[in-house]
Design a protein around this motif. Sequence first.
Motif: not given
Length: 525
Positions: A247-254, A475, A479
């Motif tokens: 559930s890190g930042i990459n998933t959240q931005i996606a 985002a 980020f």
Amino acid sequence: MSPPPEQLYETEYEVGQDNIQAMGMDIHNPVFWVSALLILAFVVGTLLVPDQAKEVFDGAKAWSINNFDWLFLAAGNIFVIFCLVLIFLPVGSIRLGGDDATPEFSLMSWFAMLFAAGMGIGLMFWSVAEPVGYYTNWFGTPLGVEPNTPEAEINAMGATMYHWGLHPWAIYAVVGLSLAFFCYNKGLPLTIRSAFYPLVQDKSWGWFGNVIDVIAVLATIFGLATSLGFGAQQAAGGLEYLFGIPSGINTQIAIIVGVTSVAVISVIRGLDGGVKVLSNINMGLALLLLLFVFLTASTMTILKGFLLTSLSYAEVLVPMSKWWGREDGSFMHDWTVFYWAWWIAWSPFVGMFIARVSRGRTVRQFITAVLLVPVAVTIVWMTVFGGTGVEQVKAGVGELAGGIGDYTLSMFQMLDNLPLASVTSFLAICLVLVFFITSSDSGSLVIDSITAGGKLDAPVPQRIFWAVMEGVIAAVLLFVGGASALSALQAASITVGLPFTLVLLAMCVTLYMGLRHEQKYVRGK
């Protein structure tokens, strides 16, 4: 010198007369430019010093909530009483758009859009967490009762309904009805400033109106960006809980990119092919999930719970509406007053969207649909989901029995103890994402209308611009600044609730003035 009453709404102002057309845009000067510059300044400043920004706006939020608790609660009560009275007055028969106006959308599609824009996403996250948290004292207990007792269960269900029942919907109804009436019946622009025309007349089109509309734009886009940012974190947490996806930042931005992309497509398709379709999908998925939990949980307990929730709501309605002599002052400030400030800050967005889709309804139909029907549906929803969560706590079943850890997972933890948990939890995530898309889509239409000077048919590129901006703000803040930046944005939105409380109180006065004028001088009754 004021004009004669029968000429009160005659003005030389034309919708879009202050607009500038350039690069496929049709923007109001100076509302668009001032709003854009303030948004840019806020985002840059928050990114540079996120912790300090959070501290400043948290302080402003706390000051507003702690010093003006009486104003928020008193105003909320006034809005409810005002709306209920309008149902029974002769002005309730006035039709938005004139006697010959016909509704643009079917009753079911209309209601679906009202509910999806109003608070559908919140019900997904709080319908289990709030009752369980109040019952177990994890979030504090309303009215100071002993936790984990029958009295605590009554107050938990009643307080949850209080926060999601008549008062928030009355706030939306005041704004929505005011804007719809002055736009469709008096020919004024669909912007917040139009509601003040009976009091200040042509000054509405000057600096006073510009300030009102700029504040409305900021409250709307900050509220939407905040919800999108926190929602991405919540949806990512659900994916990790169910499927082990980090559930890190990459998933959240996606998630933000995906939600924004679909919202842009929906915005391009417009109200009929975009928001209406998504809202109908929302209601279908929500009904499916509701029926599943109702049938697979303790059905008889839930049936009895409908009466319990309704009676509990009626029992706490007056005690929780008071701001004096409370034993639960901390709970009142942390929850009730916070909620009222949040609903009021969101009212420009939700109210204007409701107005946009309500042409052709009578005042009585409008208030019944916006105020009373959602309360009935919310009682059912809270009973099925919240009541099931409380029953699991009482039975010592599942993770909820240990208290609320991460409130964003409460719904999934409740579903985990029912059949087909993976399927229903995935359905819940889909429902959350569609609700986010609907909010982003409808919010873009609202901001677009305000920054276009009240036009209902501003260019498509303009709608795309605002839909993308919501995603970009969420985002970038997430980020670069993380939770501190988003919290600062949320605190700023809530702080706007204080001045807008006064705006809504004034709207009650101007709306009644307008309705009486319509009844007497237009309809001759």
